[in-house]
Design a protein around this motif. Structure first.
Motif, PDB file in Angstrom:
ATOM      1  N   SER A 220       0.640  -1.294  -0.148  1.00 16.10           N
ATOM      2  CA  SER A 220       0.026   0.010  -0.043  1.00 16.10           C
ATOM      3  C   SER A 220       0.741   1.291  -0.091  1.00 16.10           C
ATOM      4  O   SER A 220       1.931   1.280   0.474  1.00 16.10           O
ATOM      5  N   VAL A 221       0.261   2.232  -0.730  1.00 15.92           N
ATOM      6  CA  VAL A 221       0.782   3.693  -0.493  1.00 15.92           C
ATOM      7  C   VAL A 221      -0.222   4.707   0.027  1.00 15.92           C
ATOM      8  O   VAL A 221      -1.409   4.488  -0.215  1.00 15.92           O
ATOM      9  N   MET A 222       0.208   5.691   0.217  1.00 18.84           N
ATOM     10  CA  MET A 222      -0.357   7.011   0.649  1.00 18.84           C
ATOM     11  C   MET A 222      -0.260   8.080  -0.404  1.00 18.84           C
ATOM     12  O   MET A 222       1.322   8.202  -0.970  1.00 18.84           O
ATOM     13  N   LEU A 223      -0.839   9.148  -0.484  1.00 21.34           N
ATOM     14  CA  LEU A 223      -0.520  10.289  -1.478  1.00 21.34           C
ATOM     15  C   LEU A 223      -0.450  11.578  -0.479  1.00 21.34           C
ATOM     16  O   LEU A 223      -1.423  11.892   0.349  1.00 21.34           O
ATOM     17  N   TYR A 224       0.514  12.544  -0.524  1.00 22.41           N
ATOM     18  CA  TYR A 224       0.539  13.853   0.222  1.00 22.41           C
ATOM     19  C   TYR A 224       0.820  14.955  -0.518  1.00 22.41           C
ATOM     20  O   TYR A 224       1.972  14.842  -1.480  1.00 22.41           O
ATOM     21  N   ALA A 225       0.140  15.991  -0.507  1.00 24.25           N
ATOM     22  CA  ALA A 225       0.298  17.016  -1.280  1.00 24.25           C
ATOM     23  C   ALA A 225       0.754  18.141  -0.100  1.00 24.25           C
ATOM     24  O   ALA A 225      -0.339  18.585   0.605  1.00 24.25           O
ATOM     25  N   SER A 226       1.768  18.744  -0.133  1.00 24.19           N
ATOM     26  CA  SER A 226       2.298  19.496   0.983  1.00 24.19           C
ATOM     27  C   SER A 226       1.526  21.116   0.900  1.00 24.19           C
ATOM     28  O   SER A 226       1.145  21.630   1.721  1.00 24.19           O
ATOM     29  N   ALA A 227       1.050  21.436  -0.461  1.00 28.69           N
ATOM     30  CA  ALA A 227       0.841  22.828  -0.625  1.00 28.69           C
ATOM     31  C   ALA A 227      -0.526  22.981   0.127  1.00 28.69           C
ATOM     32  O   ALA A 227      -0.799  23.894   0.793  1.00 28.69           O
ATOM     33  N   PRO A 228      -1.541  22.043  -0.223  1.00 27.41           N
ATOM     34  CA  PRO A 228      -2.857  22.143   0.553  1.00 27.41           C
ATOM     35  C   PRO A 228      -2.927  21.270   1.935  1.00 27.41           C
ATOM     36  O   PRO A 228      -3.771  21.344   2.464  1.00 27.41           O
ATOM     37  N   ARG A 229      -1.756  20.699   2.272  1.00 28.41           N
ATOM     38  CA  ARG A 229      -1.433  19.874   3.328  1.00 28.41           C
ATOM     39  C   ARG A 229      -2.561  18.767   3.356  1.00 28.41           C
ATOM     40  O   ARG A 229      -3.107  18.697   4.468  1.00 28.41           O
ATOM     41  N   VAL A 230      -2.825  17.949   2.433  1.00 25.95           N
ATOM     42  CA  VAL A 230      -3.695  17.008   2.298  1.00 25.95           C
ATOM     43  C   VAL A 230      -3.078  15.773   2.278  1.00 25.95           C
ATOM     44  O   VAL A 230      -2.037  15.538   1.480  1.00 25.95           O
ATOM     45  N   LEU A 231      -3.537  14.685   2.965  1.00 25.34           N
ATOM     46  CA  LEU A 231      -2.833  13.228   3.034  1.00 25.34           C
ATOM     47  C   LEU A 231      -4.076  12.327   2.635  1.00 25.34           C
ATOM     48  O   LEU A 231      -5.227  12.405   3.264  1.00 25.34           O
ATOM     49  N   ILE A 232      -3.899  11.592   1.243  1.00 26.43           N
ATOM     50  CA  ILE A 232      -4.724  10.421   1.185  1.00 26.43           C
ATOM     51  C   ILE A 232      -4.158   9.320   1.873  1.00 26.43           C
ATOM     52  O   ILE A 232      -3.271   8.739   1.336  1.00 26.43           O
ATOM     53  N   SER A 233      -4.773   8.895   2.943  1.00 28.70           N
ATOM     54  CA  SER A 233      -4.317   7.781   3.791  1.00 28.70           C
ATOM     55  C   SER A 233      -4.595   6.620   3.362  1.00 28.70           C
ATOM     56  O   SER A 233      -4.062   5.520   3.917  1.00 28.70           O
ATOM     57  N   ALA A 234      -5.661   6.293   2.615  1.00 27.76           N
ATOM     58  CA  ALA A 234      -6.206   4.978   2.303  1.00 27.76           C
ATOM     59  C   ALA A 234      -6.400   4.353   3.726  1.00 27.76           C
ATOM     60  O   ALA A 234      -7.006   4.752   4.504  1.00 27.76           O
ATOM     61  N   ASP A 235      -6.058   3.179   3.813  1.00 33.67           N
ATOM     62  CA  ASP A 235      -6.529   2.208   5.045  1.00 33.67           C
ATOM     63  C   ASP A 235      -5.529   2.380   6.250  1.00 33.67           C
ATOM     64  O   ASP A 235      -5.170   1.545   7.132  1.00 33.67           O
ATOM     65  N   ALA A 236      -4.429   3.173   5.922  1.00 31.91           N
ATOM     66  CA  ALA A 236      -3.216   3.398   6.953  1.00 31.91           C
ATOM     67  C   ALA A 236      -3.560   4.231   8.383  1.00 31.91           C
ATOM     68  O   ALA A 236      -3.234   4.025   9.128  1.00 31.91           O
ATOM     69  N   LEU A 237      -4.612   5.211   7.931  1.00 32.79           N
ATOM     70  CA  LEU A 237      -5.175   5.907   9.219  1.00 32.79           C
ATOM     71  C   LEU A 237      -6.468   6.577   8.578  1.00 32.79           C
ATOM     72  O   LEU A 237      -6.841   7.014   7.696  1.00 32.79           O
TER      73      LEU A 237
END
Length: 310
Positions: A147-164
């Motif tokens: 599994s992976v997550m996606l993080y965008a620092s500019a809007p400070r958004v994390l797509i965490s899937a099932d990790a959190l």
């Protein structure tokens, strides 16, 4: 009830109920992308949601955080409607290319997924330009090794899937097979804690901003599971039973016993809880607990999903 966190206009979250994961639609002038596609039996609904949101535009890219059936079950339907690129975790590439059903999780969990293709892969450290922002791919083993997550620092958004999630995280499946998963999940939570995150878009449940509190709950739950690994196995069995019942709506108890024998992940969980001869009794105990909590309805030898379940 707290208001939903504000997200950039280029991001739209389709919050789904079980059996599907949430879908995240990212749109900019260059292309459109959907992160995770839900379960196979909801694929028509996923397609309808995306078509309505995009209007005349096509879907250009599908991105899968991991390949559990509730996150990639709509891939094939979307690919049939649009010639979209599809990105999956690099560690899963050979398994999908060969459609190795012994290694794919679908049969092991008693679930289904229509075969799909992929055009590219994602690995930790990769960068993606989606929705007008740059996203970093972050490895998130624990719930699923690939599994992976996606993080965008500019809007400070994390797509965490099932990790959190706001209240926990997904079943730690590797531990059912005697492989390491708790330590990896702990490391992922620590990695999230180091990010500057304002909003988390989880795989299930509404997006949330109380990230510190969610991490505190997740660390506490993980410590509780590690203290007695049978707790993870029991939770896994309950989750898989409810998932299947929500899919088929009703089944006989003996069909559930047969499913336990044929689904490798369920079998592995049961082996951690009781000897094989005791599995029918174990299932009666678990379904009884689920009935008391309202997660299913028992009518003699028949199990049913609650009438209110969607």
């Amino acid at each position: 009830m707290s208001a939903a966190p504000a997200l950039p206009a280029s991001m739209r979250v389709f919050e789904r109920g079980w059996l599907s994961s949430n879908n995240v639609l990212l749109v900019d002038e260059a292309r459109t992308a959907l992160v995770d596609t839900g379960y196979a039996t909801h694929a028509g609904q996923t397609l309808a949601l995306v078509r309505h949101a995009l209007g005349p535009r096509a879907l250009d890219v599908v991105v899968n955080t991991h390949l559990h059936s509730d996150h990639c079950g709509g891939n094939a339907r979307l690919q049939a409607h649009w010639p979209c690129a599809t990105l999956i975790p690099a560690a899963s590439a050979a398994t999908v290319r060969d459609w190795d059903e012994a290694r794919l999780s679908f049969l092991a969990t008693g679930q289904t997924c229509e075969r799909f293709a992929f055009t590219g892969t994602l690995a930790a450290g990769d960068r993606l330009a989606l929705g007008g922002f740059e996203w970093e791919v972050i490895g998130a083993p624990g719930h699923d090794p690939d599994s992976v997550m996606l993080y965008a620092s500019a809007p400070r958004v994390l797509i965490s899937a099932d990790a959190l999630w706001e209240h926990g995280f997904g079943v730690i499946f590797p531990e059912l097979d005697g492989e390491s998963g708790f330590a990896e999940q702990h490391a992922v939570l620590e990695a999230i804690a180091k990010l500057d995150v304002r909003t988390v878009i989880p795989g299930h449940g509404k997006p949330f901003t109380n990230v510190e509190a969610a991490l505190e709950r997740a660390f506490s739950r993980l410590a509780w599971l590690r203290a007695e690994p049978a707790r993870n196995a029991k939770n896994a069995l309950k989750v898989l039973i409810v998932f299947k019942l929500l899919e088929v709506r009703a089944m006989r108890f003996d069909s559930l016993v047969a499913m336990l024998e044929s689904a490798a992940s369920m079998r592995a969980a049961a082996q951690r809880l009781a000897p094989r001869a005791a599995w029918p009794g174990l299932l009666r105990e678990l379904t009884g607990e689920l009935a008391k909590s309202g997660a299913l309805v028992m009518n003699g030898e028949h199990l049913e999903a609650p009438a209110a379940a969607v």
